[in-house]
Each structure stands twice: as C-alpha cells, then as structure tokens.
Design a protein around this motif. Structure first.
Motif, short mmCIF file in Angstrom:
data_model
loop_
_atom_site.label_atom_id
_atom_site.label_comp_id
_atom_site.label_asym_id
_atom_site.label_seq_id
_atom_site.Cartn_x
_atom_site.Cartn_y
_atom_site.Cartn_z
N GLY A 732 -22.67 -0.51 -16.67
CA GLY A 732 -24.07 -0.24 -16.53
C GLY A 732 -24.52 0.23 -15.24
O GLY A 732 -25.18 1.00 -15.59
N ASP A 733 -23.57 -0.72 -14.19
CA ASP A 733 -24.50 0.12 -12.65
C ASP A 733 -23.84 1.71 -12.60
O ASP A 733 -24.74 2.31 -12.28
CB ASP A 733 -23.74 -1.08 -11.50
N LYS A 739 -25.92 8.84 -13.62
CA LYS A 739 -27.52 9.53 -14.05
C LYS A 739 -27.59 10.18 -12.60
O LYS A 739 -28.54 11.22 -12.68
CB LYS A 739 -28.13 8.76 -15.06
N THR A 740 -28.05 9.02 -11.49
CA THR A 740 -28.32 9.85 -10.63
C THR A 740 -27.33 11.01 -10.08
O THR A 740 -27.95 12.19 -9.23
CB THR A 740 -28.61 8.76 -9.47
N LEU A 741 -26.27 11.74 -9.82
CA LEU A 741 -25.52 12.08 -9.57
C LEU A 741 -26.44 13.25 -11.04
O LEU A 741 -26.23 14.64 -9.73
CB LEU A 741 -24.42 11.80 -9.91
N ARG A 742 -26.34 13.22 -11.73
CA ARG A 742 -26.09 14.10 -12.46
C ARG A 742 -28.10 15.42 -11.81
O ARG A 742 -28.30 15.89 -12.33
CB ARG A 742 -26.23 14.16 -13.87
N SER A 743 -28.51 14.14 -11.48
CA SER A 743 -29.91 14.60 -11.24
C SER A 743 -30.08 15.26 -10.04
O SER A 743 -30.68 15.93 -9.72
CB SER A 743 -31.10 13.42 -11.03
N ARG A 755 -18.08 7.20 -21.62
CA ARG A 755 -18.42 8.44 -22.13
C ARG A 755 -19.19 9.33 -22.92
O ARG A 755 -18.65 10.00 -22.84
CB ARG A 755 -16.47 8.51 -23.26
N ASP A 756 -20.18 8.13 -23.45
CA ASP A 756 -21.99 9.06 -23.69
C ASP A 756 -22.03 10.27 -22.71
O ASP A 756 -22.81 10.95 -23.33
CB ASP A 756 -22.40 7.76 -24.03
N LEU A 757 -21.55 9.53 -21.37
CA LEU A 757 -22.52 11.30 -20.45
C LEU A 757 -21.51 11.84 -19.99
O LEU A 757 -22.48 12.80 -19.75
CB LEU A 757 -22.55 9.58 -18.95
N ASP A 758 -20.33 12.04 -20.24
CA ASP A 758 -19.60 12.95 -19.60
C ASP A 758 -18.70 12.67 -20.07
O ASP A 758 -17.95 11.56 -21.14
CB ASP A 758 -18.99 12.21 -17.61
N PRO A 759 -17.13 13.60 -19.92
CA PRO A 759 -16.05 14.22 -21.01
C PRO A 759 -15.13 12.61 -20.47
O PRO A 759 -15.25 12.08 -19.50
CB PRO A 759 -15.52 15.14 -19.78
#
Length: 836
Positions: A732-733, A739-743, A755-759
């Motif tokens: 979770g962390d 998510k912060t890095l993607r921002s 895996r739901d966020l990245d490959p």
C-alpha cells in the motif's frame, strides 16, 4: 459420548410471544404500511438473538434486510452507525453523502436515503434492524427520527433494540420520542423455569438431571448466562452426557464462564462497575448505607447509580436491602478482585459493618479476610466494643489474629511482597503513560527481581513481558527479541491466562516495528485466536488493531475493514491504550481510503489526550507524524501543534532513544514542512531499527524537497522509500509512492500486486515475493494437503494457514489451488507427500 454443544434451533424458547408480534408486524408491513418496534432488555436477555431471528423471518418472507449494531466508539463519529447499517444497501453516490462533512445541512443525506427506501420498497419490503440503538451517534439519532417518520407510508419495518440501563443521551431521547409517537415497545423479562429447562436440554442434546437443573437455576432466567454456563461447563468437562442424560460432574463454573460474565457487564457505566466491585465483598445482600460506608460516599449520591443497576437487572430491591439478581455475577466479581484490593475492601467492610451494628460473627468474617501480613488487625476503638466482640466471638478473634500473623513469607523484606509488587506496578504504569522508557526498563527489571526472590513464577513471566515492552520502546530490539523468542509455556500462566495472548501480541508489535509484516500478522492472528479460546474478547482489540495496520501497509483494505468491524464489536471492555491504538489504525485506514474527515473524527480520543498523555507515541513513535498530517489535512493546526509538542516531550524524556528523537523531528518537520528537521529525522532513523518509520520520514522529506524546488533530490528520496517499502512487503505504501513519482513524470516498474499501476514484472518476481512461511504452506497445498492437514504438519493454527494461503493467492494472481499447483510446478519440483 462426545460433549459437543448442539446448534440452536431457529426458535427461541421463552420468547415465543415477541417473535409472534414480530411476524405479525412483518405481515402488516408487506402490503405497504411502515412501523417501528422497540425491544428493551437488560444485558444478556436475548435482544441480539431476537433481531437475528427477525432477520431470518423477514428474508424468508421476501423482505430485504439492512442490519447493524451500534458500538461505543460511534458516539464520537457522525453517521458512523448509519453508514454501517446501510453500507451494503445504499448506492455509492448516496452512501458518499454520509462521509461528506462539507455539506451545509448535516441531515441532507436523509432525503436521499428516503428516496432510496421509496425506490427499494417498490420492489420488495424492507426490514431495518439496529442493535444497541442507545449507542448511536447524534446525527444517526436525528436521522432515525426523520427516516422512521418519512417511511411510515412505505413497506419498511424498523426494529430497534436497546439496553435496560437508561443512561441519558440524545439516542435514548430519540427512542423515547419514537415510543411516544407510536412505536410498539416490548420488554424482555427473565426466562421461565420451563423455558430454561427446554433450552438446557436443547443445548446439551440430552435430558438434564436434577443437579444440572439446580446449576442452571442459578442464572435466574438470563439467556446469555445460561448459554455461557452450559457451553463452558460442557467444554470444560463439568457436565457430561451419559446414555442420553446430562450429568453434573463439577458445580463450580468454568474459568471461561467468569470471563463471559465480565464481558456481559461491559455496557454499565464506570461508576456502576466500581460500585459492583466494592459491594461484591459485602455478600449477596447489603444496604445502601453499607455500600456508601464502604465506598466513602454519601448514600444520596449513590441513589442514581443504584437505580441504574436495578434497571439493568444486576441488583434487586428487597425492601431495606439490595441483593444481586444473579449470584453467579457476584461470585465472579469477587473472584476477579486482586488480593490486595480484596483485602483492603474486607478491612473497610469490617469497619463499616461494625458501625452499622451488624453481628460480631459477620464483622469477624470480614476482619479475618481483611487481615494484614504483619499481623496488625483492625481493632474496635472503644473498650466496650472490644468487650462486646470478645464475649460474642471468643476464640474466633484470636484465631483471626494468629492466621493473619502466619501469612508473611519466612524471609519477607521490610515491606510485604504484595505491597512491593504493587508499588513497582504503579511506577511502571506511570512511567509508561508519561513516556519514560528508561524508567520503564528499570521498574520492569525491579519487578522481575522481586518475583524471582519470592519464587513467584507467574509474576516473573508477566514482568518478563513488561520488560520486553519497555525494551521495544527503547529500540533495544535484540534484547526484547531474546525475551519474546522463548516459547510461551501455557503452564506458566494458569493464574494469569491473559499473558499468553499478550505474549504473541507484543511479539507481533516487535516484528511490525522491525518491518516483518507477515510474521507480525501471524503472531497477531494467534493472539486473537487465544483470546477467543479464553473467552476474553476485549484482549483481542490490540492484536486486531495491529492486523488493521498490517493490512493497510499491504493494501488489503477489505481485510482491514473486516478487522475494524471485529475490533469495534469487542471495544466496549477494552483498555484505554488499546482503544487509542484502534482509533489510530482506523484513521490510517480512512486516510488510505481518502476519507480524511472520518480519520480526524476517529482520532478525537487520541487528540484529546495530547500532550499530557503521550502513551500512543511511546508505543508507536512515528504515529506523531501521522497525527500531525491528519490534523493539518483538516485544517486543524492547533491539534497538529499539540501532537508535535507531545512528540518533542517524549524525545526530551528519552534523549538516548533514537526513534523518539527521530519521531519528534519527523512530527515537527511535517508540521512546518521543514526540510532541515525532516533531514534530521531521516538521519536519526537511519541509525535506528525501524525501517518503515525510516521509509515514511524519507517519503515526507522527498515531498518537502520537491516543494522547495529540489525535484531531482525528491525523486532520489522517493526511489529510496519505494525500495524500502517493497523490501518489507508494504504494498500500500509502495503504491502511494509510485503515484507520487508518476505525478513527477517518473515511472517505476512495480511488482506483484502493484501491477495495476505499472507494467508487471515476470512470474519469477511474483514468486520471489512469497515469504518463507508462505512458501512452506504453498508447497504442501500443491502436494494435495488440506488446510487442516497443512496446519498439523507445520504446527500452525488453521487460521494462520488460511491467512498465508490468501496472501499467496494475491501475490501470485491466482484464484484456485489448481492454478497455485501450476505455479509451484513452474518454479519448483514438488516432493511426494510425506517426504518431509
């Protein structure tokens, strides 16, 4: 023959009339006429069971069902009860209104709910059942008035259950108003002897003999006490079934029954419980003046509290005297008093009864039970009183004095053992509340020396646990681990059975602090299991709170919500420390679900105690930064500042404890978004043993660096935090940092469940996420063993095996044992069954 308790039938002997009224109300509601029923009764009279049966009857008749139970924590959280009742029924857009604190009108969601009831009831009638309705929060109480009134023309039946104790409050006033407006009211009385005999035969699966019937008569028709007495007596071998007849072997109630009785009284106020603890010493019957004298209170001051106890069916009015309605309750209260407390109360009772003119034998009985170890006995003040005593009792007084003199151990120190231990206990507890880690360690070591010197094996194990807690707070993880690594022998804890679950709980806390999430969860599961077996459910609140925190770290929010519901049901009798921890981890869950206002509301208990009571911060150092962040997110700078001050206070009191110093800098850094303080926190945490606290401080430093314009520095720190979270299974962390890095326009490959966020990385990477404990379980399951067989082979509980298996399914992305076996075949060679 086996001693298994038979499962209860759908009927409820002794409650046929009220069940008939409920069925009639369901019949009247179905065509389109709404109504409300209020069921009242003392604790244990069967209100919850009636609501369960009402739900069964309703669903069998084609009703939809919305049911829930209010809990003490609800009173401080707006709409919390209503959210729980409607969670599974209300559409998401309407349910969201119950968590929206920005709405100008706090009752705005009521119109939406009424519309939902209108739409739903067109399809089928609805039954809404709310247990312990007297505990609902104020907004839910106001909503109930409006909802029940607005649904009067709809096929909606409301059933509210409340306790007999009439403590004042908005919820009670609402229920009274509903009754005045026409709600049907049903009071539950004690079961008849015939109903008791019928339930006894049904539960035991056999005809009870006369001795068993005499035993169950002692519960005076209370269904809860009856069920607990029978179940615990049967399980403990005190009742046996022989040739179709239930035979009494031992009339003494089992220890688990006494635990259940204490839980049964959890709804009473603190003042009422204090009175009961005291008057239990006086015997089955006593006067109000005697109770007042024992407590050092004015008799008039006790009248409202005595009224509450009579209303709750704990005490009975017998003219000039009061008595316990259930003798077994008095016996349990008396038995649970500590030795020093019981002795002190008996001495005070002797003085009180002498002043009230009770007979000399009665006075002397208390005098003997209240003797001191040094032979000093209470002596009447006046010579004529002493003459009266001696002439009435003769040698009994001399026997009392000789017995008192004989209780001191042969090599007793200047102060009696009990007094020494009592003083040390108080000092340890005071140091813990104030966050004085060094003093905690010193007092725990002193207690161990005292117990060792007096050959007290039980207290020695207890105070070893104290020492482990103190060492963990002091960052001495290796020393704490050595103590907690020892196997907890049940035979050491016959007198203090709660030591066993707490041993597992504090071992879980140590493992969690060290970042070993899966191992921590395993010990917490075992702690909860033992609490359930000991019939001490309130002790499970702390372990369940730890499981909530682990689940939030692992992004298992559904499991976390399930643990919150479980802990909330047990929280009424929990200690203040456990409730603070539960509030904190529940707020962490709300924050993970982006419900910041609920997080703030849940933490009201914790915020009200700082900075004077920094207990949570002594147990969970980096909680300070979390509390500051939650308060700031709601715009409450005053609370945020108070928490930072509390964290600094703990650091000042423990200048050599790395985590305390780091936590103070962390909290202050979050409060002021101060890069220098956050750098100091990260630097301090790097030399400490708490990796997840280090990762959290690193993450906050990265955010502050980015705000200061140092984007590349922030990205490096976020990468560090991400790696650390991943290494310790904090999915979770890790997702939050990703998510912060993607921002920041940075993408990082993630693993397993992320895996739901990245490959997705390859199957081997997912397989490598399994812990050694999970691998052992997975390998045996792939060999075709059942969960129970795996548990027996690995010497684990079935609950632990199930937990490992669920986590393995999630990490590997499989949904069946067949798919799991394919994964094992891909990565390992499966040995034949029984090959070890």
């Amino acid at each position: 023959m086996g001693n298994d308790v038979k499962s209860a039938a759908p009927a409820f002997p002794g409650r046929e009339i009220i069940l008939y009224e409920i069925r009639q109300a369901l019949g009247r509601t179905a065509p389109g006429g709404g109504s409300c029923l209020v069921v009242e009764g003392a604790a244990g009279t069967g209100k919850s069971e009636l609501l369960r049966l009402a739900g069964m009857h309703g669903e069998a008749s084609g009703f939809g069902l919305a049911a829930g139970t209010a809990v003490p924590l609800d009173t401080g959280a707006p709409f919390s009860t209503l959210r729980r009742v409607l969670r599974e029924n209300l559409p998401a857009r309407d349910y969201a209104l119950l968590t929206d604190r920005q709405t100008f009108d706090p009752l705005a969601p009521v119109d939406r709910i009424v519309e939902y009831l209108r739409r739903t009831s067109r399809l089928r009638p609805l039954l809404v059942a709310l247990d312990d309705a007297h505990l609902v929060d104020d907004l839910t109480a106001d909503a109930l008035r409006n909802l029940i009134d607005a649904s009067a023309s709809l096929p909606v039946l409301w059933i509210l259950a409340r306790g007999a104790s009439r403590t004042p409050g908005h919820a009670q006033e609402t229920i009274d108003w509903l009754i005045r407006e026409g709600a049907a009211r049903h009071r539950l009385e004690s079961l008849s002897p015939e109903a008791v005999a019928e339930i006894t035969a049904e539960l035991l699966g056999a005809c009870p003999d006369d001795d068993v019937l005499a035993l169950v008569a002692r519960v005076n028709g209370n269904p809860f006490l009856l069920n607990e007495l029978l179940v615990t007596s049967l399980s403990d071998g005190r009742i046996c079934v022989q040739d179709g007849v239930a035979v009494l072997i031992d009339a003494e109630p089992a220890p688990a029954f006494r635990q259940a009785v204490v839980h049964h009284l959890r709804g009473l106020s603190h003042e009422c419980l204090r009175i009961l603890d005291a008057v239990a010493v006086l015997g089955p019957r006593f006067s109000i003046h005697e109770a007042a004298g024992l407590l050092g209170r004015n008799p008039v001051e006790l009248l409202p509290l005595i009224g509450e106890l009579i209303a709750a069916s704990v005490l009975e009015d017998e003219g000039p005297c009061l008595s316990f309605r259930h003798p077994l309750v008095r016996e349990t209260l008396y038995d649970r008093l500590s030795g020093p407390t019981r002795t002190a109360l008996h001495r005070e009772a002797a003085a009180t009864l002498w002043r009230e003119g009770r007979s000399a034998p009665t006075f002397l009985e208390h005098l003997m039970l209240g003797r001191r170890g040094d032979g000093d006995a209470l002596t009447p003040a006046a010579p004529h009183q002493e003459a009266r005593l001696v002439s009435s009792a003769g040698q009994l007084a001399l026997a009392a004095r000789r017995t008192a003199a004989s209780t001191a151990p042969p090599s007793a120190p200047s102060a009696p053992y009990a007094e020494l231990m009592y003083r040390t206990t108080l000092r340890y507890s005071a140091a813990q509340v104030q966050g004085l880690h060094g003093q905690m360690v010193a007092h725990a070591r002193a207690a161990l020396r005292i117990a060792r010197d007096h050959g007290d094996r039980t207290n020695r194990a207890h105070h070893q646990l104290w020492l482990a807690i103190a060492l963990t707070a002091s960052d001495e993880f290796d020393q704490a681990g050595e103590i907690l690594a020892e196997r907890c022998d049940p035979s050491d804890h016959v007198a203090l059975p709660w030591v066993r679950p707490m041993w597992h709980y504090h071992r879980a806390q140590l493992k969690l602090a060290a970042g070993r999430l899966d191992d921590a969860d395993e010990d917490a599961v075992e702690a909860v299991r033992i609490c359930e077996r000991l019939a001490a459910p309130s002790l499970a609140v702390g372990p369940l709170a730890l499981r909530i925190r682990v689940a939030v770290h692992r992004n298992e929010l559904t499991d976390a919500n399930r643990h919150v519901d479980h802990a909330s049901r047990l929280s009424a009798a929990a200690s203040g420390a456990a409730l603070e921890e539960l509030s904190w981890v529940t707020a962490l869950l709300h924050s993970a679900e982006n419900d910041r206002q609920s997080a703030l509301d849940t933490l009201s208990r914790v915020y009200s105690g700082v900075p004077k009571r920094p207990l949570l911060l002594t147990r969970e150092p980096h909680a300070g930064a979390c509390l500051v962040r939650t308060a700031l997110s709601a715009g409450d700078s005053e609370r945020a500042t108070a928490v930072a001050e509390a964290a600094r206070l703990v650091a000042t009191r423990n200048p050599t404890v790395t985590s305390a110093v780091a936590a103070a800098a962390h909290a202050e850094g979050v409060l002021c978004n101060d890069v220098d303080r956050l750098r100091a926190a990260v630097s301090a945490y790097r030399s400490g043993p708490r990796p997840l606290s280090l990762a959290a401080a690193t993450e906050d430093l990265a955010l502050a660096e980015n705000d200061a314009g140092a984007r590349s520095t922030a990205i490096g720190l976020l990468d560090e935090a991400l790696a650390r979270y991943r290494n310790h299974g904090a999915r979770g962390d890790a997702l939050r940092v990703s998510k912060t890095l993607r921002s920041l326009a940075v993408r990082r490959r993630t693993r397993g469940r992320d895996r739901d966020l990245d490959p997705v990385e390859g199957p081997r990477a997912r397989w490598d996420q399994l812990t050694p404990s999970e691998l052992r379980v997975v390998r045996l399951v792939a060999q075709g063993l059942t969960n129970r067989e795996v548990a027996e082979k690995l010497f684990l509980s079935p609950h632990t095996v199930d937990s490992h298996l669920r986590h393995s399914f999630t990490k590997l992305g499989v949904t069946s044992r067949v798919e799991l076996t394919r994964q094992v075949l891909t990565h390992e060679e499966i040995p034949p069954v029984g090959s070890g």
